[in-house]
Design a protein around this motif. Structure first.
Motif, short mmCIF file in Angstrom:
data_model
loop_
_atom_site.label_atom_id
_atom_site.label_comp_id
_atom_site.label_asym_id
_atom_site.label_seq_id
_atom_site.Cartn_x
_atom_site.Cartn_y
_atom_site.Cartn_z
N ILE A 160 -4.98 1.00 2.37
CA ILE A 160 -4.43 1.55 3.61
C ILE A 160 -5.21 1.00 4.78
O ILE A 160 -6.44 0.99 4.77
N SER A 161 -4.50 0.51 5.79
CA SER A 161 -5.13 0.00 7.00
C SER A 161 -4.99 1.02 8.12
O SER A 161 -3.89 1.45 8.43
N GLY A 169 -4.10 5.64 14.44
CA GLY A 169 -2.78 5.44 13.84
C GLY A 169 -2.89 4.79 12.48
O GLY A 169 -3.95 4.31 12.10
N LEU A 170 -1.80 4.79 11.74
CA LEU A 170 -1.72 4.11 10.46
C LEU A 170 -0.98 2.80 10.69
O LEU A 170 0.20 2.81 11.07
N GLN A 171 -1.65 1.68 10.49
CA GLN A 171 -1.09 0.37 10.78
C GLN A 171 -0.23 -0.17 9.66
O GLN A 171 0.88 -0.59 9.88
N ARG A 172 -0.78 -0.21 8.42
CA ARG A 172 -0.02 -0.80 7.33
C ARG A 172 -0.50 -0.30 5.99
O ARG A 172 -1.61 0.20 5.86
N VAL A 173 0.34 -0.49 5.00
CA VAL A 173 -0.02 -0.30 3.60
C VAL A 173 0.13 -1.67 2.94
O VAL A 173 1.16 -2.34 3.11
N SER A 201 9.29 3.85 11.72
CA SER A 201 7.84 4.01 11.69
C SER A 201 7.19 2.81 12.36
O SER A 201 7.73 1.71 12.34
N SER A 202 6.02 3.02 12.90
CA SER A 202 5.25 1.90 13.41
C SER A 202 4.35 1.32 12.32
O SER A 202 3.64 0.35 12.53
N THR A 203 4.39 1.92 11.14
CA THR A 203 3.60 1.45 10.00
C THR A 203 4.37 0.34 9.29
O THR A 203 5.58 0.43 9.11
N GLU A 204 3.66 -0.72 8.91
CA GLU A 204 4.30 -1.81 8.18
C GLU A 204 3.80 -1.84 6.75
O GLU A 204 2.74 -1.30 6.43
N ARG A 215 -5.56 1.78 12.10
CA ARG A 215 -5.74 1.19 13.42
C ARG A 215 -6.80 2.01 14.16
O ARG A 215 -6.67 3.23 14.26
#
Length: 116
Positions: free
Chosen positions: A66-67, A5-9, A46-49, A69
């Protein structure tokens, strides 16, 4: 192993309060946590923060990261290094409750690998 998944920017900003006036007040992102030079914002739908980090905003490695997960930060970091990534910060447990490693990809773009 691999991205799940994509966690955060993460965006580097020169003045956190000024940045919040745009991201929170104008764009409507809700602040979920703020501590020192960091603010975490919820991205609706979105679950991305989005994380705003007050530090000198310079183009390149300190600009936007870009982080991703992942299931196992240590294993994916080792695999990424073998694939040409450079480890900037080795995997380490962070005070906000995640295990994180910071790398640059072969082109020099910053990526973070995290597990919660």
């Amino acid at each position: 192993m691999g991205v799940v998944g994509l966690q955060r920017v993460i965006v580097s900003v020169g003045d956190l309060d000024r940045a919040l006036r745009l991201y929170r007040d104008v764009l409507g992102l809700g602040v979920t946590a703020r501590s020192g030079d960091l603010a975490r914002l919820d991205v609706p739908g979105s679950s991305t923060e989005l994380m705003l980090h007050q530090r000198p905003p310079t183009p390149g490695p300190a600009g936007v990261a870009i982080s991703f997960r992942v299931g196992d930060v240590d294993a994916v970091t080792a695999a990424a290094e073998k694939a040409g990534a450079t480890v900037v910060d080795a995997p380490e447990d962070q005070p906000w409750g995640e295990r994180q490693a910071v790398l640059t990809d072969p082109d020099g773009h910053v990526i973070c690998l995290i597990a919660v």
